[in-house]
Scaffold this motif. Structure first.
Motif, PDB file in Angstrom:
ATOM      1  N   VAL A 171       0.840  -1.204   0.000  1.00  0.00           N
ATOM      2  CA  VAL A 171       0.000   0.000   0.000  1.00  0.00           C
ATOM      3  C   VAL A 171       0.873   1.252   0.000  1.00  0.00           C
ATOM      4  CG1 VAL A 171      -1.783   1.278   1.236  1.00  0.00           C
ATOM      5  CG2 VAL A 171      -1.872  -1.215   1.154  1.00  0.00           C
ATOM      6  N   ASP A 172       1.914   1.252   0.817  1.00  0.00           N
ATOM      7  CA  ASP A 172       2.813   2.411   0.880  1.00  0.00           C
ATOM      8  C   ASP A 172       3.496   2.658  -0.464  1.00  0.00           C
ATOM      9  OD1 ASP A 172       2.159   2.714   3.534  1.00  0.00           O
ATOM     10  OD2 ASP A 172       3.988   1.766   4.297  1.00  0.00           O
ATOM     11  N   ARG A 173       3.929   1.580  -1.098  1.00  0.00           N
ATOM     12  CA  ARG A 173       4.608   1.711  -2.391  1.00  0.00           C
ATOM     13  C   ARG A 173       3.620   2.190  -3.456  1.00  0.00           C
ATOM     14  NH1 ARG A 173       8.973   3.089  -5.301  1.00  0.00           N
ATOM     15  NH2 ARG A 173       9.456   1.629  -6.982  1.00  0.00           N
ATOM     16  N   TYR A 174       2.388   1.683  -3.413  1.00  0.00           N
ATOM     17  CA  TYR A 174       1.363   2.156  -4.349  1.00  0.00           C
ATOM     18  C   TYR A 174       1.160   3.665  -4.187  1.00  0.00           C
ATOM     19  CZ  TYR A 174      -3.204   3.586  -5.966  1.00  0.00           C
ATOM     20  OH  TYR A 174      -4.219   4.291  -6.550  1.00  0.00           O
ATOM     21  N   ASP A 175       1.042   4.125  -2.955  1.00  0.00           N
ATOM     22  CA  ASP A 175       0.845   5.560  -2.712  1.00  0.00           C
ATOM     23  C   ASP A 175       2.003   6.369  -3.289  1.00  0.00           C
ATOM     24  OD1 ASP A 175      -1.556   5.100  -1.400  1.00  0.00           O
ATOM     25  OD2 ASP A 175      -0.652   5.113   0.608  1.00  0.00           O
ATOM     26  N   GLU A 176       3.207   5.833  -3.144  1.00  0.00           N
ATOM     27  CA  GLU A 176       4.402   6.511  -3.651  1.00  0.00           C
ATOM     28  C   GLU A 176       4.366   6.624  -5.176  1.00  0.00           C
ATOM     29  OE1 GLU A 176       9.209   5.609  -3.925  1.00  0.00           O
ATOM     30  OE2 GLU A 176       8.003   4.616  -2.387  1.00  0.00           O
ATOM     31  N   LEU A 177       4.055   5.511  -5.846  1.00  0.00           N
ATOM     32  CA  LEU A 177       4.025   5.516  -7.303  1.00  0.00           C
ATOM     33  C   LEU A 177       2.860   6.345  -7.830  1.00  0.00           C
ATOM     34  CD1 LEU A 177       4.930   1.849  -8.348  1.00  0.00           C
ATOM     35  CD2 LEU A 177       6.403   3.712  -7.600  1.00  0.00           C
ATOM     36  N   ASN A 178       1.738   6.244  -7.163  1.00  0.00           N
ATOM     37  CA  ASN A 178       0.560   6.989  -7.592  1.00  0.00           C
ATOM     38  C   ASN A 178       0.817   8.496  -7.526  1.00  0.00           C
ATOM     39  OD1 ASN A 178      -2.289   6.857  -8.437  1.00  0.00           O
ATOM     40  ND2 ASN A 178      -2.708   7.839  -6.469  1.00  0.00           N
ATOM     41  N   SER A 179       1.525   8.924  -6.494  1.00  0.00           N
ATOM     42  CA  SER A 179       1.843  10.345  -6.340  1.00  0.00           C
ATOM     43  C   SER A 179       2.823  10.820  -7.403  1.00  0.00           C
ATOM     44  CB  SER A 179       2.429  10.615  -4.949  1.00  0.00           C
ATOM     45  OG  SER A 179       1.477  10.344  -3.940  1.00  0.00           O
ATOM     46  N   ALA A 180       3.716   9.911  -7.820  1.00  0.00           N
ATOM     47  CA  ALA A 180       4.735  10.280  -8.803  1.00  0.00           C
ATOM     48  C   ALA A 180       4.220  10.237 -10.237  1.00  0.00           C
ATOM     49  CB  ALA A 180       5.937   9.356  -8.667  1.00  0.00           C
ATOM     50  N   ALA A 181       3.100   9.553 -10.463  1.00  0.00           N
ATOM     51  CA  ALA A 181       2.561   9.403 -11.818  1.00  0.00           C
ATOM     52  C   ALA A 181       1.777  10.643 -12.228  1.00  0.00           C
ATOM     53  CB  ALA A 181       1.653   8.178 -11.878  1.00  0.00           C
ATOM     54  N   SER A 182       1.663  10.835 -13.531  1.00  0.00           N
ATOM     55  CA  SER A 182       0.856  11.933 -14.050  1.00  0.00           C
ATOM     56  C   SER A 182      -0.621  11.534 -14.023  1.00  0.00           C
ATOM     57  CB  SER A 182       1.264  12.258 -15.484  1.00  0.00           C
ATOM     58  OG  SER A 182       0.894  11.196 -16.353  1.00  0.00           O
ATOM     59  N   GLU A 183      -1.496  12.508 -14.197  1.00  0.00           N
ATOM     60  CA  GLU A 183      -2.927  12.218 -14.209  1.00  0.00           C
ATOM     61  C   GLU A 183      -3.272  11.264 -15.354  1.00  0.00           C
ATOM     62  OE1 GLU A 183      -6.921  12.264 -13.032  1.00  0.00           O
ATOM     63  OE2 GLU A 183      -5.077  12.825 -12.008  1.00  0.00           O
ATOM     64  N   ASP A 184      -2.680  11.473 -16.519  1.00  0.00           N
ATOM     65  CA  ASP A 184      -2.939  10.588 -17.657  1.00  0.00           C
ATOM     66  C   ASP A 184      -2.479   9.166 -17.355  1.00  0.00           C
ATOM     67  OD1 ASP A 184      -4.059  12.597 -19.133  1.00  0.00           O
ATOM     68  OD2 ASP A 184      -2.268  13.003 -20.354  1.00  0.00           O
ATOM     69  N   GLN A 185      -1.315   9.023 -16.706  1.00  0.00           N
ATOM     70  CA  GLN A 185      -0.823   7.697 -16.349  1.00  0.00           C
ATOM     71  C   GLN A 185      -1.754   7.016 -15.351  1.00  0.00           C
ATOM     72  OE1 GLN A 185       3.136   8.865 -15.051  1.00  0.00           O
ATOM     73  NE2 GLN A 185       4.076   7.964 -16.883  1.00  0.00           N
ATOM     74  N   ARG A 186      -2.250   7.783 -14.392  1.00  0.00           N
ATOM     75  CA  ARG A 186      -3.162   7.204 -13.395  1.00  0.00           C
ATOM     76  C   ARG A 186      -4.452   6.710 -14.050  1.00  0.00           C
ATOM     77  NH1 ARG A 186      -0.920  11.291  -9.892  1.00  0.00           N
ATOM     78  NH2 ARG A 186      -2.481  12.828 -10.553  1.00  0.00           N
ATOM     79  N   LEU A 187      -5.018   7.515 -14.937  1.00  0.00           N
ATOM     80  CA  LEU A 187      -6.275   7.136 -15.589  1.00  0.00           C
ATOM     81  C   LEU A 187      -6.090   5.902 -16.476  1.00  0.00           C
ATOM     82  CD1 LEU A 187      -7.658  10.668 -16.563  1.00  0.00           C
ATOM     83  CD2 LEU A 187      -8.555   9.118 -14.811  1.00  0.00           C
ATOM     84  N   GLU A 188      -4.988   5.873 -17.220  1.00  0.00           N
ATOM     85  CA  GLU A 188      -4.717   4.725 -18.079  1.00  0.00           C
ATOM     86  C   GLU A 188      -4.447   3.476 -17.250  1.00  0.00           C
ATOM     87  OE1 GLU A 188      -4.156   2.353 -21.413  1.00  0.00           O
ATOM     88  OE2 GLU A 188      -5.071   4.346 -21.228  1.00  0.00           O
ATOM     89  N   ALA A 189      -3.709   3.625 -16.161  1.00  0.00           N
ATOM     90  CA  ALA A 189      -3.415   2.480 -15.291  1.00  0.00           C
ATOM     91  C   ALA A 189      -4.693   1.911 -14.693  1.00  0.00           C
ATOM     92  CB  ALA A 189      -2.456   2.902 -14.178  1.00  0.00           C
ATOM     93  N   GLN A 190      -5.595   2.770 -14.280  1.00  0.00           N
ATOM     94  CA  GLN A 190      -6.871   2.322 -13.729  1.00  0.00           C
ATOM     95  C   GLN A 190      -7.683   1.566 -14.767  1.00  0.00           C
ATOM     96  OE1 GLN A 190      -8.563   5.981 -12.307  1.00  0.00           O
ATOM     97  NE2 GLN A 190      -7.038   6.226 -10.682  1.00  0.00           N
ATOM     98  N   ALA A 191      -7.667   2.061 -16.001  1.00  0.00           N
ATOM     99  CA  ALA A 191      -8.412   1.396 -17.073  1.00  0.00           C
ATOM    100  C   ALA A 191      -7.823   0.012 -17.359  1.00  0.00           C
ATOM    101  CB  ALA A 191      -8.386   2.258 -18.334  1.00  0.00           C
ATOM    102  N   ARG A 192      -6.491  -0.065 -17.416  1.00  0.00           N
ATOM    103  CA  ARG A 192      -5.839  -1.357 -17.662  1.00  0.00           C
ATOM    104  C   ARG A 192      -6.110  -2.329 -16.517  1.00  0.00           C
ATOM    105  NH1 ARG A 192       0.280  -0.051 -19.949  1.00  0.00           N
ATOM    106  NH2 ARG A 192      -0.303   1.356 -21.653  1.00  0.00           N
ATOM    107  N   ALA A 193      -6.097  -1.818 -15.302  1.00  0.00           N
ATOM    108  CA  ALA A 193      -6.353  -2.676 -14.138  1.00  0.00           C
ATOM    109  C   ALA A 193      -7.765  -3.244 -14.187  1.00  0.00           C
ATOM    110  CB  ALA A 193      -6.136  -1.893 -12.844  1.00  0.00           C
TER     111      ALA A 193
END
Length: 209
Positions: A171-193
């Motif tokens: 969970v901690d690592r996810y929070d770290e990566l999520n904060s470092a990602a761009s909004e477009d990366q977050r949206l695309e990652a959510q769609a792929r997931a």
């Protein structure tokens, strides 16, 4: 296996140090006894689950070793045990163990490509540690082409595959990566997931440790 279910739960508490002092040497001794008593003709599936889990715990102990508990590393034994469990039962934790050993060259010839195959096999069974490991590899571009959107996807899936209390580091690592990602990366990652989760939904034995 006697009163295996109750004793397994008790020993697992000692392994994790939950409510009792952590005692790896005692836990290994118990898991070894259960693993040695394995009966391939056992019909009670609860006992089979406990026996297979015990075999996995023994392999885990010998893969990492715990010098303070007098447990020495034995890569050959661990690799052999994981392979037997993986091929016989298709257990995702055995896939994960084999993946780590192939990537690091522990007890087997170093083969990151084969390690990645084992990780994907475990991820299809929604094994959280394997999903997180894939996330780290894609984030850093190690053994794979760097793809931080895919990395975040794997971490989204990993957080869905387990109880956060069991793996707070995920969970901690996810929070770290999520904060470092761009909004477009977050949206695309959510769609792929969502697509992956639709094919390989989390829950049940697939998300076992």
């Amino acid at each position: 296996v006697g009163n295996s279910a109750a004793e397994w739960v008790w020993r697992d508490r000692y392994r994790k140090g939950r409510g009792v002092p952590q005692d790896d040497a005692s836990s290994l001794s118990y898991y070894s006894r259960v693993a040695d008593a394995f009966d391939p003709d056992e019909k009670d599936m609860n006992k089979v689950r406990i026996m297979v889990d015990s075999q996995l715990r023994v392999a885990d102990y010998y893969r990492v070793g715990i010098p303070s508990a007098g447990i020495r590393v034995d890569y050959k034994f661990a690799a052999s045990s994981y392979l037997k469990i993986a091929t016989t039962y298709g257990h995702p934790s055995a896939f994960y163990g084999l993946a780590i050993m192939n990537i690091k060259g522990q007890g087997v010839t170093k083969n990151p490509k084969q390690g990645l195959k084992w990780l994907i096999a475990a991820a299809r069974k929604r094994h959280a540690q394997s999903e997180a490991y894939l996330g780290d590899l894609y984030w850093d571009g190690k053994f794979v082409e760097q793809d931080r959107t895919r990395a975040l996807m794997w971490y989204i899936l990993a957080t869905q595959s387990t109880n956060p209390a069991d793996f707070p580091d995920i969970v901690d690592r996810y929070d770290e990566l999520n904060s470092a990602a761009s909004e477009d990366q977050r949206l695309e990652a959510q769609a792929r997931a969502r697509v992956w989760d639709g094919q390989y939904p989390a829950g049940g034995v697939n998300s076992a440790e």
